[in-house]
Design a protein around this motif. Structure first.
Motif, mmCIF file in Angstrom:
data_model
loop_
_atom_site.group_PDB
_atom_site.id
_atom_site.type_symbol
_atom_site.label_atom_id
_atom_site.label_comp_id
_atom_site.label_asym_id
_atom_site.label_seq_id
_atom_site.Cartn_x
_atom_site.Cartn_y
_atom_site.Cartn_z
ATOM 1 N N SER A 4 -0.080 -31.652 2.981
ATOM 2 C CA SER A 4 0.954 -32.430 3.649
ATOM 3 C C SER A 4 2.102 -31.551 4.131
ATOM 4 C CB SER A 4 1.481 -33.518 2.706
ATOM 5 O OG SER A 4 2.023 -32.925 1.534
ATOM 6 N N HIS A 5 2.182 -30.337 3.609
ATOM 7 C CA HIS A 5 3.200 -29.399 4.057
ATOM 8 C C HIS A 5 2.510 -28.098 4.472
ATOM 9 C CE1 HIS A 5 5.514 -32.196 1.521
ATOM 10 N NE2 HIS A 5 6.501 -31.947 2.349
ATOM 11 N N PRO A 6 1.894 -28.097 5.645
ATOM 12 C CA PRO A 6 1.141 -26.916 6.078
ATOM 13 C C PRO A 6 2.066 -25.729 6.312
ATOM 14 C CG PRO A 6 1.373 -28.482 7.879
ATOM 15 C CD PRO A 6 1.868 -29.176 6.644
ATOM 16 N N PRO A 7 1.541 -24.505 6.177
ATOM 17 C CA PRO A 7 2.372 -23.311 6.368
ATOM 18 C C PRO A 7 2.836 -23.194 7.815
ATOM 19 C CG PRO A 7 0.055 -22.727 6.191
ATOM 20 C CD PRO A 7 0.153 -24.173 5.845
ATOM 21 N N LYS A 8 4.099 -22.840 7.970
ATOM 22 C CA LYS A 8 4.673 -22.669 9.302
ATOM 23 C C LYS A 8 5.359 -21.316 9.451
ATOM 24 C CE LYS A 8 5.443 -27.636 10.097
ATOM 25 N NZ LYS A 8 6.470 -28.680 10.402
#
Length: 504
Positions: A4-8
Motif C-alpha cells: 500500500s506504500h510502494p517505494p518512491k
C-alpha cells in the motif's frame, strides 16, 4: 515496504533492497517439477551487484544433468495434457492470474533486476510494465486465433489445425531480464507448450521469483521450469537435447550461430534467434526541432547504459546540420550521467559486470587509437561500481572498429552524409539488421528510405516506439525470430493439415 506504500524515493528503494537481502529473501534454487531444488551437482555461482561490487547471493549452477531431468518432466507434463490440451480459455485465466501476481509484486521484481544487473530502478519498473503487458496480451490472444477450413468440394472437408510444439527451451539475456523472459515465455505457454527457462547467469534472480508466482497462479506441475546456470553447461545441454522441440534465444550473434549448429547436430529443433545489432539512426536536415531529436538520439544509445540490442549506436547526420546537431547531442548526453541504480532520478546505472565494463573501455580506447574524435566521456568514473559515462565519437569512418562491432555500452559513433543514397548505403553497410531510425518531415523521403533500409523494424520520428501489437526482431545476422504480437504466438505452434473424405 508495504504494497500500500510502494517505494518512491531513493531511501525507499534502499530500504526495500536491504529488506530483501538482509532477510535472505532471495530465492537461489532451481525450479524443477514444481519445486525449488539445488542443482544436481550441488554447485553454485555468485551473482553480484555491479553498482557496489557486493555479492548478492550464491545461485544453483545447473548443468547437463539438471537439463535432462527438467526435459523429462517437461515432456511428461506435455504428454499428460494438463496444460497442452487444456481449453484455451482456461489457459488464458491462469496466465492472466500470473500477470496480476506480477503486477502485485512489480516493485520487488524490478528491484531484483536492478540489483542483479545494475540498471536504474526507474528503467526496471518500465520493463515490468512491458513484461506484464506481454503476458496479458498473449493470454488474451489464446482464444482468438482460429484454425482454417480449406476451400474444397462437397466430398471433402479440409482442416488446418494449430497445435503446441511440445517442449520449448528459452535462453534469455541479462540486459532486460524479466521483460525478455516474458517475450519468450508468455507466447510459448499461451500456445500450450511446456517451457524450460535458462536465465542469464548474470541476472537469474527475477526469473526464479517468477517461477514462484507461476506456481501460485496455478500452472500445472512441470509446465514451467527455471534452470539457472551457464551457457556452456546447461544452455548447451538444452540446445543439444533430443527432447527439446524448440529453442528460443536472445543474445549475441556468435552464440546464436553456435546454437544453430547444436540444433542441427541434435533433432533439427525449431530455432528462433534475436541476436546482435548495430542500429543506424538517420537524421535529415529537414526534421523539425533539432533539440528534441538530439535528446532522443542520445536516449537511443545511452538508455540502459547502452546495453540494448537495438541501441542507436550509429548516428548518421546530414552534413549541413551536423556540427550544430552534434553539439546538441553532447549537451543532452551530459545530462544523462550514471548514478546509483536505486535512485529513481538516475538515467544510467552500472555496467553489468567487470567483463563487459572492460570490453566497453577497450572499444573506447580503440576508437581513439583509430582516429575518431572524442567529444565527451571516454573515462570510467572513479569510486566503487562499474560506471561508464555517455561517450560520443565524431569523425568516425565506416572501417573503424567502433563503427562495425556491437559494443553494448554507452558509446555513440557519429557519421556525416551529403545525399540520401549515401545515408542509406551507410546504414545498410552492416552485417546486422535489427533496427533503424529515420528523422525527416518529407513523407516521400520517409517512404523511400523506410523501404530501402535492411532492418526488421524502422522507427520514424521516434526511437524504439511500439507496443505488444508490433512484432520485434531482425534480419541478416540479427536473427530470424519475432517476439511480441500474435506472430510470436504462431511461432510456438505447429500447423496440422487434416484431409477428410466425406464420400460414402
Amino acid at each position: 515496504m508495504s504494497r500500500s506504500h510502494p517505494p518512491k524515493t531513493h531511501a525507499d528503494w534502499q530500504a526495500l533492497a536491504a529488506s530483501l537481502t538482509d532477510e535472505k529473501g532471495l530465492e537461489t534454487r532451481a525450479f524443477v517439477d514444481d519445486a525449488f531444488v539445488e542443482a544436481a551437482s550441488g554447485e553454485t555461482f555468485a551473482t553480484t551487484n555491479p553498482a557496489t561490487g557486493e555479492t548478492l547471493a550464491h545461485v544453483a549452477s545447473c548443468d547437463a544433468a539438471d537439463a535432462e531431468i527438467a526435459v523429462g518432466h517437461a515432456r511428461a507434463a506435455f504428454d499428460g495434457g494438463a496444460w497442452s490440451r487444456l481449453a484455451p480459455g482456461r489457459r488464458k485465466k491462469v496466465l492472466l492470474r500470473l500477470a496480476d501476481l506480477m503486477e502485485a509484486h512489480k516493485h520487488e521484481l524490478a528491484l531484483l533486476d536492478t540489483l542483479d544487473m545494475g540498471k536504474p530502478v526507474g528503467s526496471s519498473l518500465g520493463d515490468m510494465a512491458g513484461a506484464i503487458a506481454c503476458f496479458r496480451y498473449q493470454a488474451e490472444c489464446i482464444d482468438k486465433l482460429y484454425g482454417e477450413v480449406a476451400p474444397t468440394g462437397e466430398e471433402t472437408l479440409a482442416l488446418v489445425l494449430r497445435e503446441p510444439l511440445g517442449v520449448v527451451a528459452s535462453i534469455v539475456p541479462w540486459n532486460f531480464p524479466l521483460m525478455m523472459t516474458a517475450w519468450k515465455v508468455a507466447p510459448a505457454l499461451a500456445a500450450g507448450n511446456s517451457v524450460i527457462l535458462k536465465p542469464s547467469e548474470k541476472s537469474p534472480l527475477s526469473a526464479l521469483r517468477l517461477a514462484g508466482l507461476a506456481r501460485e497462479a496455478g500452472l500445472p506441475r512441470g509446465v514451467f521450469q527455471v534452470l539457472p546456470g551457464f551457457g556452456h553447461t546447461v544452455g548447451k545441454a538444452l540446445a543439444l537435447s533430443m527432447g527439446v522441440d524448440c529453442l528460443a534465444f536472445t543474445g549475441s550473434t556468435a552464440v546464436g550461430k553456435q546454437l544453430m549448429q547444436y540444433a542441427g547436430e541434435s533433432n533439427l529443433k525449431r530455432l528462433y534467434l534475436e541476436c546482435g545489432g548495430k542500429s543506424p539512426n538517420l537524421v535529415f536536415a529537414d526534421c523539425r526541432d533539432l533539440d528534441r531529436v538530439a535528446k532522443h538520439a542520445a536516449e537511443a544509445i545511452f538508455h540502459n547504459q547502452g546495453e540494448v540490442c537495438i541501441a542507436g549506436s550509429r548516428l548518421l547526420v546530414e552534413n549541413t546540420i551536423r556540427e550544430a546537431f552534434i553539439d546538441k547531442v553532447v549537451a543532452a548526453a551530459e545530462t544523462m550521467q550514471p548514478g546509483d541504480p536505486l535512485d529513481p532520478a538516475s538515467f544510467m546505472g552500472a555496467m553489468v559486470d567487470e567483463t563487459q565494463y572492460r570490453r566497453v573501455l577497450d572499444f573506447i580506447r580503440q576508437g581513439q587509437e583509430e582516429g575518431a574524435r572524442l567529444r565527451v566521456g571516454g573515462e570510467a568514473l572513479e569510486g566503487p561500481g562499474l560506471f561508464i559515462p555517455p561517450t560520443v565519437f565524431d569523425g568516425v569512418m565506416p572501417e573503424m572498429t567502433i563503427a562495425r562491432e556491437e559494443i553494448f555500452g554507452p558509446v555513440l559513433s557519429v557519421f556525416g552524409f551529403d545525399r540520401e543514397e549515401e545515408a542509406v548505403a551507410m546504414a545498410n553497410d552492416s552485417p546486422y539488421g535489427l533496427a533503424a531510425g529515420l528523422w525527416s518531415q518529407d513523407i516521400d523521403r520517409i517512404m523511400r528510405v523506410t523501404r530501402r533500409l535492411h532492418s526488421g523494424q524502422v522507427f520514424v520520428n521516434n526511437w524504439a516506439g511500439g507496443d505488444q501489437t508490433m512484432p520485434f526482431g531482425g534480419v541478416k545476422q540479427s536473427g530470424n525470430g519475432r517476439d511480441k504480437s500474435h506472430h510470436s504466438l504462431e511461432e510456438y505452434s505447429e500447423l496440422k493439415s487434416v484431409w477428410m473424405s466425406l464420400a460414402t
